[in-house]
Design a protein around this motif. Structure first.
Motif, PDB file in Angstrom:
ATOM      1  N   LEU A 198     105.154  -7.592 -31.255  1.00 21.24           N
ATOM      2  CA  LEU A 198     105.425  -7.602 -29.844  1.00 21.24           C
ATOM      3  C   LEU A 198     104.714  -8.961 -29.214  1.00 21.24           C
ATOM      4  CD1 LEU A 198     106.465  -5.840 -27.260  1.00 21.24           C
ATOM      5  CD2 LEU A 198     104.019  -5.421 -27.019  1.00 21.24           C
ATOM      6  N   PRO A 199     103.888  -9.719 -29.960  1.00 20.06           N
ATOM      7  CA  PRO A 199     103.606 -11.206 -29.777  1.00 20.06           C
ATOM      8  C   PRO A 199     105.082 -11.987 -29.872  1.00 20.06           C
ATOM      9  CG  PRO A 199     101.825 -10.420 -30.825  1.00 20.06           C
ATOM     10  CD  PRO A 199     102.783  -9.096 -30.565  1.00 20.06           C
ATOM     11  N   THR A 200     105.692 -11.767 -31.128  1.00 15.37           N
ATOM     12  CA  THR A 200     106.832 -12.537 -31.175  1.00 15.37           C
ATOM     13  C   THR A 200     107.953 -12.096 -30.383  1.00 15.37           C
ATOM     14  OG1 THR A 200     106.324 -12.515 -33.580  1.00 15.37           O
ATOM     15  CG2 THR A 200     108.533 -13.046 -33.058  1.00 15.37           C
ATOM     16  N   VAL A 201     107.984 -10.803 -30.136  1.00 13.50           N
ATOM     17  CA  VAL A 201     109.004 -10.699 -29.041  1.00 13.50           C
ATOM     18  C   VAL A 201     108.913 -11.461 -27.612  1.00 13.50           C
ATOM     19  CG1 VAL A 201     109.842  -8.992 -27.483  1.00 13.50           C
ATOM     20  CG2 VAL A 201     109.603  -8.285 -30.048  1.00 13.50           C
ATOM     21  N   LEU A 202     107.703 -11.391 -27.312  1.00 13.93           N
ATOM     22  CA  LEU A 202     107.299 -12.180 -25.838  1.00 13.93           C
ATOM     23  C   LEU A 202     107.757 -13.892 -26.179  1.00 13.93           C
ATOM     24  CD1 LEU A 202     106.105 -12.638 -23.134  1.00 13.93           C
ATOM     25  CD2 LEU A 202     104.012 -12.841 -24.214  1.00 13.93           C
ATOM     26  N   GLN A 203     107.346 -14.230 -27.250  1.00 16.12           N
ATOM     27  CA  GLN A 203     107.656 -15.773 -27.642  1.00 16.12           C
ATOM     28  C   GLN A 203     109.281 -15.837 -27.562  1.00 16.12           C
ATOM     29  OE1 GLN A 203     105.206 -15.780 -31.433  1.00 16.12           O
ATOM     30  NE2 GLN A 203     104.697 -17.541 -30.620  1.00 16.12           N
ATOM     31  N   ILE A 204     109.896 -15.220 -28.200  1.00 15.39           N
ATOM     32  CA  ILE A 204     111.498 -15.185 -27.999  1.00 15.39           C
ATOM     33  C   ILE A 204     111.868 -15.186 -26.700  1.00 15.39           C
ATOM     34  CG2 ILE A 204     113.650 -14.418 -28.796  1.00 15.39           C
ATOM     35  CD1 ILE A 204     112.172 -13.349 -31.331  1.00 15.39           C
ATOM     36  N   LEU A 205     111.512 -14.031 -25.927  1.00 12.87           N
ATOM     37  CA  LEU A 205     111.784 -14.069 -24.666  1.00 12.87           C
ATOM     38  C   LEU A 205     111.543 -15.439 -23.692  1.00 12.87           C
ATOM     39  CD1 LEU A 205     110.675 -10.448 -23.685  1.00 12.87           C
ATOM     40  CD2 LEU A 205     112.873 -11.302 -23.566  1.00 12.87           C
ATOM     41  N   ARG A 206     110.243 -15.845 -23.826  1.00 11.36           N
ATOM     42  CA  ARG A 206     109.908 -17.218 -23.221  1.00 11.36           C
ATOM     43  C   ARG A 206     110.860 -18.251 -23.785  1.00 11.36           C
ATOM     44  NH1 ARG A 206     103.202 -17.045 -22.818  1.00 11.36           N
ATOM     45  NH2 ARG A 206     103.463 -15.513 -20.996  1.00 11.36           N
ATOM     46  N   ARG A 207     111.273 -18.185 -24.843  1.00  9.90           N
ATOM     47  CA  ARG A 207     111.926 -19.329 -25.584  1.00  9.90           C
ATOM     48  C   ARG A 207     113.339 -19.390 -24.860  1.00  9.90           C
ATOM     49  NH1 ARG A 207     112.944 -24.392 -26.221  1.00  9.90           N
ATOM     50  NH2 ARG A 207     114.500 -24.467 -28.034  1.00  9.90           N
ATOM     51  N   ILE A 208     113.906 -18.028 -24.519  1.00 11.60           N
ATOM     52  CA  ILE A 208     115.095 -17.792 -23.951  1.00 11.60           C
ATOM     53  C   ILE A 208     115.144 -18.596 -22.579  1.00 11.60           C
ATOM     54  CG2 ILE A 208     116.874 -16.426 -23.020  1.00 11.60           C
ATOM     55  CD1 ILE A 208     116.302 -14.747 -25.926  1.00 11.60           C
ATOM     56  N   ALA A 209     113.997 -18.154 -21.814  1.00  8.93           N
ATOM     57  CA  ALA A 209     113.624 -18.482 -20.514  1.00  8.93           C
ATOM     58  C   ALA A 209     113.593 -19.970 -20.220  1.00  8.93           C
ATOM     59  CB  ALA A 209     112.455 -17.924 -19.883  1.00  8.93           C
ATOM     60  N   GLN A 210     113.127 -20.669 -21.461  1.00 14.68           N
ATOM     61  CA  GLN A 210     112.960 -22.203 -21.399  1.00 14.68           C
ATOM     62  C   GLN A 210     114.281 -22.992 -21.349  1.00 14.68           C
ATOM     63  OE1 GLN A 210     110.418 -22.783 -24.745  1.00 14.68           O
ATOM     64  NE2 GLN A 210     108.491 -22.595 -23.451  1.00 14.68           N
ATOM     65  N   ILE A 211     115.211 -22.050 -22.352  1.00 17.33           N
ATOM     66  CA  ILE A 211     116.659 -22.762 -22.670  1.00 17.33           C
ATOM     67  C   ILE A 211     117.453 -22.645 -21.359  1.00 17.33           C
ATOM     68  CG2 ILE A 211     118.641 -22.337 -23.920  1.00 17.33           C
ATOM     69  CD1 ILE A 211     117.019 -21.436 -26.297  1.00 17.33           C
ATOM     70  N   ILE A 212     117.343 -21.544 -20.713  1.00 17.71           N
ATOM     71  CA  ILE A 212     118.280 -21.258 -19.352  1.00 17.71           C
ATOM     72  C   ILE A 212     117.836 -21.961 -18.310  1.00 17.71           C
ATOM     73  CG2 ILE A 212     119.198 -19.451 -18.199  1.00 17.71           C
ATOM     74  CD1 ILE A 212     120.168 -19.332 -20.918  1.00 17.71           C
ATOM     75  N   ALA A 213     116.588 -21.932 -18.147  1.00 20.79           N
ATOM     76  CA  ALA A 213     116.060 -22.701 -17.149  1.00 20.79           C
ATOM     77  C   ALA A 213     114.769 -23.675 -17.149  1.00 20.79           C
ATOM     78  CB  ALA A 213     115.653 -21.538 -15.752  1.00 20.79           C
ATOM     79  N   PRO A 214     115.115 -24.701 -17.902  1.00 22.09           N
ATOM     80  CA  PRO A 214     113.940 -25.677 -18.305  1.00 22.09           C
ATOM     81  C   PRO A 214     113.405 -26.414 -17.513  1.00 22.09           C
ATOM     82  CG  PRO A 214     116.133 -26.772 -18.950  1.00 22.09           C
ATOM     83  CD  PRO A 214     116.422 -24.985 -18.263  1.00 22.09           C
TER      84      PRO A 214
END
Length: 214
Positions: A198-214
């Motif tokens: 689950l920590p990795t899942v959260l990290q990926i979600l945050r990474r996607i958020a950074q890419i979309i709205a840096p």
């Protein structure tokens, strides 16, 4: 006569590939967003994730966890921790979609469980299922929703989950009508002992958020 098809668990990946010329891309470099440059988590993040894990384990021991419980108890706090409840994004629930096949002879219709929107573009499609449901069957359903995204020249990300397992999806929409949309799934992440991803899942979600709205 135009045929109407409901997007559901019975949607076939083979037919979806035929109707929309959809292609799977197995190049490891195609979907790097879940593999690299993942943000670090704080101790507070890990404590929150531990509470979510313990909640899932407690309710899943009692019975099959319903789709609505997964959305309320698991996905909602995850999206909050990932930053998707900020003013940069909008959240829609049970969004109706419609997409027509390339030949114009078939219309797919359905409702997306959770849709994250940024500047009127779909950036993350989430399809949730009960804990007894195989994510393999949810793949074509999620891809059908992603194909309907209005950001027709950009990337759409997806997430399918049954609460205990998680898989991310990436779909690149074609720039030209003659090109084919391409997709790729991530590895499967589980929160079941002995490993908790689950920590990795959260990290990926945050990474996607950074890419979309840096």
């Amino acid at each position: 006569m135009v045929q109407l098809l409901r997007i559901s668990e019975e949607t076939s990946l083979e037919k979806l590939e035929q109707d929309f010329l959809l292609q799977r891309n197995d190049d490891r470099n195609f979907f790097l967003e879940w593999q690299q440059d993942l943000p670090n988590l704080t101790e507070s993040d890990r404590e929150n994730l531990q509470r979510i894990t313990e909640l899932y384990e407690r309710i899943s021991r009692r019975s099959v966890v319903s789709e609505n419980i997964i959305k309320m108890a698991i996905l909602s706090p995850l999206l909050d921790l990932a930053g998707f409840y900020s003013s940069q994004f909008a959240i829609a629930d049970e969004e109706s979609i419609e997409i027509t096949t390339n030949d114009g002879e078939t219309i797919y219709r359905g409702r997306i469980d959770i849709l994250v929107i940024q500047q009127s573009l779909w950036v993350l499609v989430i399809e949730s299922k009960s804990s007894s449901f195989s994510l393999h069957k949810a793949l074509p359903q999620a891809l059908a929703y992603m194909l309907a995204s209005p950001n027709s020249t950009k990337t759409t990300f997806g997430l399918i989950t049954n609460g205990g397992e998680y898989r991310f999806l990436k779909l690149n929409h074609p720039n030209l009508p003659t090109e084919s949309p391409q997709y790729s799934p991530s590895s499967l992440f589980s929160i079941s002992p002995p490993d908790n991803h689950l920590p990795t899942v959260l990290q990926i979600l945050r990474r996607i958020a950074q890419i979309i709205a840096p």
